[in-house]
Design a protein around this motif. Structure first.
Motif, mmCIF file in Angstrom:
data_model
loop_
_atom_site.group_PDB
_atom_site.id
_atom_site.type_symbol
_atom_site.label_atom_id
_atom_site.label_comp_id
_atom_site.label_asym_id
_atom_site.label_seq_id
_atom_site.Cartn_x
_atom_site.Cartn_y
_atom_site.Cartn_z
ATOM 1 N N ARG A 279 0.844 -1.189 0.000
ATOM 2 C CA ARG A 279 0.000 0.000 0.000
ATOM 3 C C ARG A 279 0.877 1.236 0.000
ATOM 4 N N THR A 280 0.257 2.389 -0.172
ATOM 5 C CA THR A 280 0.983 3.643 -0.096
ATOM 6 C C THR A 280 0.926 4.168 1.345
ATOM 7 N N TYR A 281 1.770 5.168 1.631
ATOM 8 C CA TYR A 281 1.924 5.629 3.009
ATOM 9 C C TYR A 281 1.777 7.138 3.175
ATOM 10 N N GLY A 282 1.145 7.788 2.243
ATOM 11 C CA GLY A 282 0.845 9.198 2.416
ATOM 12 C C GLY A 282 2.064 10.034 2.737
ATOM 13 N N ASP A 283 1.975 10.847 3.789
ATOM 14 C CA ASP A 283 3.065 11.768 4.112
ATOM 15 C C ASP A 283 4.287 11.068 4.704
ATOM 16 N N ARG A 284 4.197 9.751 4.951
ATOM 17 C CA ARG A 284 5.370 8.991 5.423
ATOM 18 C C ARG A 284 6.185 8.411 4.263
ATOM 19 N N SER A 285 5.730 8.636 3.022
ATOM 20 C CA SER A 285 6.353 7.990 1.868
ATOM 21 C C SER A 285 7.827 8.355 1.724
ATOM 22 N N TRP B 225 -7.171 -0.010 -4.691
ATOM 23 C CA TRP B 225 -8.025 0.192 -5.863
ATOM 24 C C TRP B 225 -8.841 1.476 -5.769
ATOM 25 N N GLU B 226 -9.253 1.837 -4.538
ATOM 26 C CA GLU B 226 -10.036 3.066 -4.393
ATOM 27 C C GLU B 226 -9.201 4.293 -4.754
ATOM 28 N N LEU B 227 -7.930 4.288 -4.343
ATOM 29 C CA LEU B 227 -7.055 5.412 -4.656
ATOM 30 C C LEU B 227 -6.785 5.478 -6.152
ATOM 31 N N LEU B 228 -6.604 4.323 -6.768
ATOM 32 C CA LEU B 228 -6.385 4.293 -8.209
ATOM 33 C C LEU B 228 -7.606 4.830 -8.949
ATOM 34 N N ARG B 229 -8.780 4.514 -8.453
ATOM 35 C CA ARG B 229 -10.013 4.980 -9.081
ATOM 36 C C ARG B 229 -10.228 6.472 -8.866
ATOM 37 N N ASP B 230 -10.009 6.941 -7.640
ATOM 38 C CA ASP B 230 -10.412 8.285 -7.272
ATOM 39 C C ASP B 230 -9.337 9.342 -7.480
ATOM 40 N N ASP B 231 -8.067 8.957 -7.333
ATOM 41 C CA ASP B 231 -6.990 9.946 -7.392
ATOM 42 C C ASP B 231 -5.702 9.308 -7.896
ATOM 43 N N PRO B 232 -5.666 8.899 -9.173
ATOM 44 C CA PRO B 232 -4.472 8.219 -9.675
ATOM 45 C C PRO B 232 -3.215 9.073 -9.610
ATOM 46 N N GLU B 233 -3.377 10.396 -9.763
ATOM 47 C CA GLU B 233 -2.199 11.264 -9.691
ATOM 48 C C GLU B 233 -1.556 11.194 -8.308
ATOM 49 N N ARG B 234 -2.384 11.147 -7.265
ATOM 50 C CA ARG B 234 -1.841 11.022 -5.911
ATOM 51 C C ARG B 234 -1.166 9.661 -5.732
ATOM 52 N N ALA B 235 -1.772 8.609 -6.258
ATOM 53 C CA ALA B 235 -1.174 7.271 -6.154
ATOM 54 C C ALA B 235 0.205 7.245 -6.788
ATOM 55 N N ILE B 236 0.319 7.835 -7.956
ATOM 56 C CA ILE B 236 1.603 7.870 -8.665
ATOM 57 C C ILE B 236 2.622 8.689 -7.874
ATOM 58 N N ALA B 237 2.197 9.837 -7.357
ATOM 59 C CA ALA B 237 3.109 10.698 -6.606
ATOM 60 C C ALA B 237 3.614 10.011 -5.340
ATOM 61 N N GLU B 238 2.725 9.327 -4.629
ATOM 62 C CA GLU B 238 3.139 8.656 -3.395
ATOM 63 C C GLU B 238 4.083 7.502 -3.700
#
Length: 258
Positions: A51-57, A78-91
């Protein structure tokens, strides 16, 4: 071209062996830094995050680098990929990864072929966004992709309609549970496979540590030959996750790595 089963692997091949951190997910949730240190102490070369770790990445990126661990990929919710793929990629990039991966869809998202086609379109779009950001995108299958939906297997739809640049993570156990021989499946899709999850299958169909079950890992290693792939030990249901990793790593390293 993949090597035939009768050929041997060139002696100079010596791939790193990593771990999918889902195996030790409870410890990762409690203390990811301590867990990464313990993984490195066992002798693994790289990790794959579940999974991703937000501000701990960024802090996790620094820790993996300090420990000499590479990051094979990040599994993106999957929810992050659906709703905010740019954030998923950045994290994922902040975590030192160059690949993001969709590794799970809940049953309510995959009941119909129309849903599968919708997810394929979404993955193709996300892969294009990731590529523009210098990242790769890949898909991890379980066994449900091999069960027909409305008369068609989703795995066949995925292989036919996903962007050919999208990688595939072959999980040896789940492919076998889906009714396919992992070696034969690899040979059929060698150009797509970028990552492997190494988990064995016991005679009764249960998960087993690498080398403790029935799957022919030596044949898989010969088939892959010198193609660049990631070898990642995993066991979803280990009664003692750390004992499982300690048992699986030597067997995996003998066959796939050092």
């Amino acid at each position: 071209m993949a090597l035939s089963a009768c050929q041997t692997v060139p002696a100079q091949i010596s791939d790193p062996v990593g771990v999918q951190l889902y195996t030790v997910r409870a410890d990762m949730d409690r203390d990811p830094v301590a867990t990464l240190r313990r993984v490195a102490a066992l002798g693994f070369d790289e990790v794959e995050y579940y999974r991703t770790y937000g501000d701990r990445s960024a802090a996790l990126c620094r820790e993996t680098r300090a420990l000499g661990l590479e990051v094979a990929a990040v599994h993106v919710p999957w929810e992050l990929l659906r709703d905010d793929p740019e954030r998923a990629i950045a994290e994922a990039r902040a975590m030192c990864a160059d690949t993001i991966m969709l590794a799970w869809l809940p049953p309510e998202e995959r009941r119909t072929l129309a849903q599968w086609r919708g997810w394929i379109a979404r993955m193709n779009a996300v892969a294009a966004i990731a590529r523009a950001e210098g990242m790769a995108f890949a898909y991890h299958a379980h066994d449900f992709e091999f069960a027909p939906v409305e008369g068609q297997r989703p795995i066949d739809l995925l292989m036919a309609d996903l962007d050919p640049a999208i990688g595939f993570e072959l999980d040896t156990y789940w492919v076998a549970r889906g009714g396919e021989d992992p070696v034969a499946f690899y040979r059929a899709h060698a150009g797509r496979v970028t990552h492997f999850h190494l988990k064995d299958m016991a005679a009764d169909g249960a998960m087993a540590d690498v080398g403790a079950g029935t799957l022919d890992f030596a044949a898989l290693r010969r088939a892959v030959g010198d193609r660049p792939v990631h070898w990642l030990v995993e066991r979803d249901d280990a009664p003692d996750p750390w004992a499982s990793l300690a048992s699986s790593l030597p067997a995996a390293a003998r066959t796939f790595g050092r």
